[in-house]
Structures are given as structure tokens and as C-alpha cells.
Design a protein around this motif. Sequence first.
Motif, mmCIF file in Angstrom:
data_model
loop_
_atom_site.group_PDB
_atom_site.id
_atom_site.type_symbol
_atom_site.label_atom_id
_atom_site.label_comp_id
_atom_site.label_asym_id
_atom_site.label_seq_id
_atom_site.Cartn_x
_atom_site.Cartn_y
_atom_site.Cartn_z
ATOM 1 N N GLU A 135 5.891 2.482 7.584
ATOM 2 C CA GLU A 135 5.183 3.592 8.225
ATOM 3 C C GLU A 135 3.775 3.169 8.628
ATOM 4 O OE1 GLU A 135 4.124 8.279 7.120
ATOM 5 O OE2 GLU A 135 4.851 6.910 5.573
ATOM 6 N N TYR A 136 3.089 2.471 7.736
ATOM 7 C CA TYR A 136 1.742 2.006 8.062
ATOM 8 C C TYR A 136 1.769 0.928 9.145
ATOM 9 C CZ TYR A 136 -0.710 4.584 4.395
ATOM 10 O OH TYR A 136 -1.270 5.577 3.632
ATOM 11 N N LEU A 137 2.745 0.050 9.108
ATOM 12 C CA LEU A 137 2.851 -0.966 10.152
ATOM 13 C C LEU A 137 3.041 -0.327 11.517
ATOM 14 C CD1 LEU A 137 4.976 -3.774 8.472
ATOM 15 C CD2 LEU A 137 2.593 -3.935 9.252
ATOM 16 N N ARG A 150 10.050 -1.434 -8.645
ATOM 17 C CA ARG A 150 10.801 -2.426 -7.882
ATOM 18 C C ARG A 150 11.970 -1.835 -7.098
ATOM 19 N NH1 ARG A 150 11.101 -6.886 -11.728
ATOM 20 N NH2 ARG A 150 8.896 -7.024 -11.189
ATOM 21 N N ASP A 151 12.624 -0.835 -7.653
ATOM 22 C CA ASP A 151 13.812 -0.270 -7.007
ATOM 23 C C ASP A 151 13.525 1.028 -6.271
ATOM 24 O OD1 ASP A 151 15.426 -2.349 -8.023
ATOM 25 O OD2 ASP A 151 15.572 -1.326 -9.958
ATOM 26 N N ASP A 152 12.259 1.362 -6.099
ATOM 27 C CA ASP A 152 11.908 2.610 -5.430
ATOM 28 C C ASP A 152 11.794 2.361 -3.923
ATOM 29 O OD1 ASP A 152 10.834 4.965 -4.481
ATOM 30 O OD2 ASP A 152 9.385 5.196 -6.103
ATOM 31 N N PRO A 153 12.682 2.967 -3.107
ATOM 32 C CA PRO A 153 12.634 2.714 -1.659
ATOM 33 C C PRO A 153 11.402 3.298 -0.973
ATOM 34 C CG PRO A 153 14.202 4.462 -2.161
ATOM 35 C CD PRO A 153 13.745 3.906 -3.481
ATOM 36 N N LYS A 154 10.650 4.124 -1.712
ATOM 37 C CA LYS A 154 9.467 4.726 -1.099
ATOM 38 C C LYS A 154 8.473 3.681 -0.616
ATOM 39 C CE LYS A 154 6.165 6.513 -3.747
ATOM 40 N NZ LYS A 154 5.426 7.447 -4.621
ATOM 41 N N TRP A 155 8.310 2.593 -1.350
ATOM 42 C CA TRP A 155 7.233 1.664 -1.035
ATOM 43 C C TRP A 155 7.529 0.818 0.203
ATOM 44 C CZ3 TRP A 155 3.195 3.588 -2.835
ATOM 45 C CH2 TRP A 155 3.214 4.273 -4.049
ATOM 46 N N PRO A 156 8.726 0.257 0.371
ATOM 47 C CA PRO A 156 8.996 -0.396 1.668
ATOM 48 C C PRO A 156 8.934 0.579 2.842
ATOM 49 C CG PRO A 156 10.616 -1.049 0.014
ATOM 50 C CD PRO A 156 9.820 0.069 -0.587
ATOM 51 N N ARG A 157 9.412 1.797 2.626
ATOM 52 C CA ARG A 157 9.343 2.803 3.694
ATOM 53 C C ARG A 157 7.895 3.110 4.054
ATOM 54 N NH1 ARG A 157 12.461 6.239 1.354
ATOM 55 N NH2 ARG A 157 10.851 7.573 0.447
ATOM 56 N N ARG A 158 7.030 3.230 3.040
ATOM 57 C CA ARG A 158 5.609 3.496 3.281
ATOM 58 C C ARG A 158 4.964 2.321 4.020
ATOM 59 N NH1 ARG A 158 2.190 6.525 0.059
ATOM 60 N NH2 ARG A 158 3.962 7.954 -0.075
ATOM 61 N N ALA A 159 5.325 1.100 3.631
ATOM 62 C CA ALA A 159 4.755 -0.065 4.311
ATOM 63 C C ALA A 159 5.151 -0.084 5.781
ATOM 64 C CB ALA A 159 5.222 -1.344 3.614
ATOM 65 N N LEU A 172 -9.904 8.042 6.936
ATOM 66 C CA LEU A 172 -9.559 9.424 6.605
ATOM 67 C C LEU A 172 -8.825 10.086 7.770
ATOM 68 C CD1 LEU A 172 -9.621 11.818 4.687
ATOM 69 C CD2 LEU A 172 -11.925 12.360 5.528
ATOM 70 N N ALA A 173 -9.284 9.834 9.004
ATOM 71 C CA ALA A 173 -8.609 10.401 10.170
ATOM 72 C C ALA A 173 -7.188 9.869 10.291
ATOM 73 C CB ALA A 173 -9.405 10.077 11.435
ATOM 74 N N LEU A 174 -6.995 8.584 10.022
ATOM 75 C CA LEU A 174 -5.663 7.986 10.079
ATOM 76 C C LEU A 174 -4.731 8.626 9.060
ATOM 77 C CD1 LEU A 174 -4.047 5.469 11.344
ATOM 78 C CD2 LEU A 174 -4.570 4.374 9.149
ATOM 79 N N GLU A 175 -5.242 8.851 7.856
ATOM 80 C CA GLU A 175 -4.410 9.456 6.814
ATOM 81 C C GLU A 175 -4.049 10.901 7.167
ATOM 82 O OE1 GLU A 175 -3.117 8.099 3.678
ATOM 83 O OE2 GLU A 175 -3.393 6.432 5.045
ATOM 84 N N CYS A 176 -4.979 11.619 7.764
ATOM 85 C CA CYS A 176 -4.647 12.979 8.226
ATOM 86 C C CYS A 176 -3.541 12.921 9.283
ATOM 87 C CB CYS A 176 -5.887 13.663 8.803
ATOM 88 S SG CYS A 176 -7.142 14.102 7.567
ATOM 89 N N GLU A 177 -3.627 11.967 10.176
ATOM 90 C CA GLU A 177 -2.582 11.800 11.192
ATOM 91 C C GLU A 177 -1.242 11.473 10.542
ATOM 92 O OE1 GLU A 177 -1.480 8.731 14.820
ATOM 93 O OE2 GLU A 177 -3.595 9.108 14.345
ATOM 94 N N ARG A 202 -6.992 -0.735 8.567
ATOM 95 C CA ARG A 202 -6.743 0.049 7.350
ATOM 96 C C ARG A 202 -5.259 0.295 7.147
ATOM 97 N NH1 ARG A 202 -10.339 -0.910 3.854
ATOM 98 N NH2 ARG A 202 -12.157 -1.434 5.122
ATOM 99 N N ALA A 203 -4.508 0.492 8.235
ATOM 100 C CA ALA A 203 -3.060 0.672 8.095
ATOM 101 C C ALA A 203 -2.434 -0.577 7.485
ATOM 102 C CB ALA A 203 -2.445 0.983 9.457
ATOM 103 N N CYS A 204 -2.930 -1.757 7.861
ATOM 104 C CA CYS A 204 -2.421 -2.997 7.259
ATOM 105 C C CYS A 204 -2.825 -3.113 5.788
ATOM 106 C CB CYS A 204 -2.908 -4.201 8.053
ATOM 107 S SG CYS A 204 -2.125 -4.381 9.660
ATOM 108 N N VAL A 205 -4.040 -2.679 5.461
ATOM 109 C CA VAL A 205 -4.450 -2.646 4.052
ATOM 110 C C VAL A 205 -3.456 -1.804 3.244
ATOM 111 C CG1 VAL A 205 -6.193 -1.822 2.419
ATOM 112 C CG2 VAL A 205 -6.910 -2.968 4.517
ATOM 113 N N ARG A 206 -3.142 -0.618 3.757
ATOM 114 C CA ARG A 206 -2.260 0.296 3.022
ATOM 115 C C ARG A 206 -0.826 -0.231 2.977
ATOM 116 N NH1 ARG A 206 -4.651 2.737 -0.559
ATOM 117 N NH2 ARG A 206 -2.820 4.079 -0.739
ATOM 118 N N ALA A 207 -0.375 -0.898 4.045
ATOM 119 C CA ALA A 207 0.962 -1.502 4.013
ATOM 120 C C ALA A 207 1.031 -2.569 2.933
ATOM 121 C CB ALA A 207 1.297 -2.105 5.381
#
Length: 336
Positions: free
Chosen positions: A324-326, A313-322, A255-260, A295-300
Motif C-alpha cells: 500500500e505504501y509502495l 511473521r504469518d500476519d498478511p497485514k504487513w506485506p499488504r501494508r508495505a 501527516l497529510a499522506l497518512e490522512c490520504e 515517507r511512504a518508503c520509510v513506512r513500507a
Amino acid sequence: MPERVPVEAKVAALREPGAYPGPAQPVDVIETHMSWVFLTGQFVYKLKKPARYDGLDCRRVEMRRFFCFEELRLNRRLAPSVYLDVVALRQDGQGRLRIGRDGEVVDWLVWMRRLPAQLTLDRLIEAGSATPAHMRRVAAHLAAFYRGLSPAMGDHHRLMARLRRDIDTFEGALCKPAWALPADDVTAVCSRLRAALTDCREVLEARVRAGRVVEGHGDLRPEHVWLGEPLAIIDCLEFSAELRTLDVADELGFLALECERLGAPQLGRALFDAFAESTGDVPDPALVDFYQAFRACVRANIAIRHLREACYRDDPKWPRRAREYLALAAQRMAPA
């Protein structure tokens, strides 16, 4: 064997106000990775998708019923006023699909009270109005919850083996060339995670002995924390007891990581401070760093798995989110 009523017909029927008991406003529909969520004014109804996922098989209606009741049981621990019941979707003699008591059962839904979305922690962070006082409320709610739970693991070797296995899974999944993620960075993070896990062995053993590993929420993110009255924490991870079984420091750290990640790192510090004041539990900072990187790796991994589905498949949000978590994981695992 295909079900008699196709899921498309169920979703189409549930989009209509007439499918619900009592007066219903126009229905808003949200599709998630695993469910359809129907918002009808005062209430929310969740229909699970008839699909198979890692560790979860909801293809048969009896399994969807089972997991609806699991969702009800588990979420009443942290949000008793929100989770109302499990209700049947039925087909009457004229072929109409409705929630009610008459007709043949064709599926099951979780029935919930609708919460004003502007009071979730993620919305408050976005609005710049989340405060340490909010986190003290969250810490008190969680402390009371954890106090009522029995220790869920008596052997730290089991926990360490599971964590090592998952780190190996992250590395294999995130290094696949199809995802175009920086493989060298993934490998470096996973290597440091393994080393940190070894370094934390004695600390983990002590926490297991102290009963700090419990069957908790399992997916403690800001969007699941509602700060109205009474405070509620919703959307527990209902389909896997193993994934819910974790160190409370892991859950708080997530939860603290997600707030960050949302731009409010001070809220995570306030959460840990308030929890320590309430419980006396002050986890080792190196262990918290490990858990947050894990947890960041779990979310990535979850983010990048969206690319397997045609609708994402064509949404750039998901690679960008991965990525970010990495980056968050690398930050936690950076050499001292």
C-alpha cells in the motif's frame, strides 16, 4: 548479563491492579514493537522492551531509564498535560513488583494521562467526523511549536546525503526476495526519488537557509494527534535526534499522506493551507511530493521489518501494508 528480574515477571506483575499506586481498574495491556503499554483507567504506563533495534539499544535498565526521560522531555513540547513523569518499578522485601518508593529499582516506566481514544485523528477519520477545522487546530499547534525551535541544520548537503543514503537502504531492504514485493516497482520508485532529490537541490538549500529544518516530532501520524482540550500530539520519536531532524514540510507532508491513506486527502490540503496562512511557509509542491514518496518508503520498510519477528511473521497485514505504501510512493513519483 541477564537482569535479576526477567521481563516476563515484570509484565505479569504490571497486569495486576495492585502493582499501581492508588485505586486502579482492571488493567488493559497493549504490546507494541518496542514497548508494553498498561492502561489503568485514568493513566497509562509504558515499559520499554529490553531489546536492541536499529539505532536503539534498550537491553540495559540504565538505557531504558535514559530513553524514558527523553520521551518525557521531548513529548512535553507538544503534549505537556499528558506526559506526567518517569516512575520506578521496584521489588520489595517480599519479592513483589510495584510502582512506588519502596524497594529496589528493577525498571522504569513513562507515566501519562490517559486520553479518550475516540478523539484521535485516525478515529475521527474512521468515523467520518474529521473536518478542515480540526486541521486548522493542528496547524496552529504545530506552527507555534516550530516557531519555538532553533534551526537544526546549516548545511543542505548533509540533509541530501542522509536522504540519498536512506533511499539506497529502502531499495536494498524492500527488494529482498524473502518479502515477495514487486522489485521492479521498488527500483523504479527509488530511481525516481533520487532524480527528484537532485531536482529539488536548490529548493532544499533555500529551506535549510531559512531555518525550516528543525528537531521536530519525527513520527507525525493521525493516531498521535488528539483533538480534545487541550489539543495534544503524542508519541514523539524519542530515540533518535537524527530521525527527528527534518524539514517541517516533510513532517506536514507525512501527516497529510497518512490522512490520504485513511481516505481523507482533503484533510492534508486543509493542513497545508492553514499552516501557510499561519506561517507564510508555502513549500514547493514538487518537494512535498518527494517528501511524501520518501515517507511512504520509510513506512513500507517499517511494515516489512515486522516479518522478522516471530509474532508477526504469518500476519498478511504487513506485506499488504508495505505494498500500500509502495503504491502511494509510486503515485507521488509518477512521471509528469
